[in-house]
Design an enzyme around this catalytic site. Structure first.
Site, PDB file in Angstrom:
ATOM      1  CG  HIS A  97      -1.990   1.021   1.148  1.00 36.93           C
ATOM      2  ND1 HIS A  97      -1.755   2.348   1.451  1.00 36.93           N
ATOM      3  CD2 HIS A  97      -3.288   0.947   0.763  1.00 36.93           C
ATOM      4  CE1 HIS A  97      -2.864   3.032   1.264  1.00 36.93           C
ATOM      5  NE2 HIS A  97      -3.813   2.208   0.856  1.00 36.93           N
ATOM      6  CD  GLU A 167      -5.365   1.669  -3.209  1.00 39.81           C
ATOM      7  OE1 GLU A 167      -6.563   1.759  -2.932  1.00 39.81           O
ATOM      8  OE2 GLU A 167      -4.471   1.722  -2.342  1.00 39.81           O
TER       9      GLU A 167
HETATM   10  C1  PEP Z   1      -6.746   3.385   0.237  1.00 38.05           C
HETATM   11  O1  PEP Z   1      -6.011   3.934   1.037  1.00 38.05           O
HETATM   12  O2  PEP Z   1      -6.528   2.213  -0.127  1.00 38.05           O
HETATM   13  C2  PEP Z   1      -7.850   4.161  -0.296  1.00 38.05           C
HETATM   14  C3  PEP Z   1      -8.337   3.812  -1.439  1.00 38.05           C
HETATM   15  O3  PEP Z   1      -8.316   5.195   0.482  1.00 38.05           O
HETATM   16  P1  PEP Z   1      -9.517   6.220   0.151  1.00 38.05           P
HETATM   17  O4  PEP Z   1     -10.636   5.409  -0.452  1.00 38.05           O
HETATM   18  O5  PEP Z   1      -9.875   6.798   1.441  1.00 38.05           O
HETATM   19  O6  PEP Z   1      -8.961   7.211  -0.834  1.00 38.05           O
END
Ligand code: PEP
Length: 255
Positions: A97, A167
């Site tokens: 992450h 992400e």
């Molecule tokens: C995450 O940290 O994996 C994430 C997607 O956070 P958020 O949805 O709060 O942006």
């Protein structure tokens, strides 16, 4: 046959107490039985996994960890092994992450963790994503390098135990600069599949689940899954609100 969507809630360092964690889990659990086309998982802090596992005898919701050690056992103060997670029926482990990468986790460490998780039979949720999205698309090279390095110890056969979560770091959390446009997400997912196809095979790349994460909520979830081509979502903040999270699950299940 239609591939099931996978929706994972990443609770991060929330909520504050066991009771709050149990309440949140129960409120989600009450609603999930009806979903046919969606697999649901939540990743609470380690300290809540045991209690939630006990509440989850029907395995309505899969449990995931937010991190894992690359070592099997021994002198690793503060770490949690894949074997320990297996005893609690944990199915997923988020690995790499961006918040952990920001604390110093390298691609090499991520790669070792992915290998440890997969060998133990967990499904690794491998997070990749650029810090900035530039107009010249240099970020694609960053993504490619992250994927190649993070999967360096994984064979084609083992890849069925890996899910990729794209992400973009700039789209995550309360300080997000925005969200990815669905068209841009689709292009990025196609690019990720091309990288996987070059590394393994077209068939395997096509079968792989690629999730999107970054400021997903009940208003934008559908666009990431439909126009964006994601096979599921990694949800942060919105997964701490049972109503919002269940709304996202409903949207996913209706696609
Ligand atoms: C995450 O940290 O994996 C994430 C997607 O956070 P958020 O949805 O709060 O942006």
């Amino acid at each position: 046959m239609k591939q099931k969507q996978l929706i994972i809630g990443n609770w991060k360092m929330n909520p504050r107490t066991v009771l709050e964690a149990q309440k949140l889990f129960d409120d989600i659990k009450k609603e999930v039985a009806v979903f046919q086309g969606t697999d649901v998982a939540v990743c609470p802090p380690f300290v809540f996994l045991s209690g939630l596992s006990a509440l989850n005898s029907g395995k309505e919701i899969s449990l995931g960890a937010q991190n894992v050690s690359s070592e099997e056992e021994g002198a690793c103060t503060g770490e949690i092994s894949v074997g320990m997670l297996k005893t609690l029926s944990v199915k997923f482990a988020i690995i790499g992450h961006s918040e952990r990468r920001a604390m110093g986790e390298t691609d090499e460490m991520v790669s070792k963790k992915v290998v440890a998780a997969v060998k133990a039979g967990l499904t690794a949720v491998l997070c990749v994503g650029e810090r900035e999205r530039d107009h010249e698309s240099a970020f694609l090279q960053i993504l490619k390098e992250q994927i190649i390095a993070s999967l360096s110890g994984i064979s084609e056969r083992q890849l069925k135990n890996v899910v990729i979560a794209y992400e973009p770091v700039w789209a995550i959390g309360a300080k997000a600069k925005g969200v990815v446009e669905p068209e841009a997400l689709l292009e990025t997912i196609i690019f990720i599949r091309k990288v996987l196809s070059d590394l393994y095979s077209q068939k395997t790349a096509h079968a792989m689940k690629i999730l999107y994460g970054g400021s997903v909520d009940e208003k934008n979830a559908g666009s990431f899954l439909k126009e964006g081509g994601a096979n599921g979502l990694l949800v942060g903040r919105a997964s701490l609100n049972a109503k919002k999270f269940v709304e996202i699950l409903k949207i996913a299940d209706n696609i």
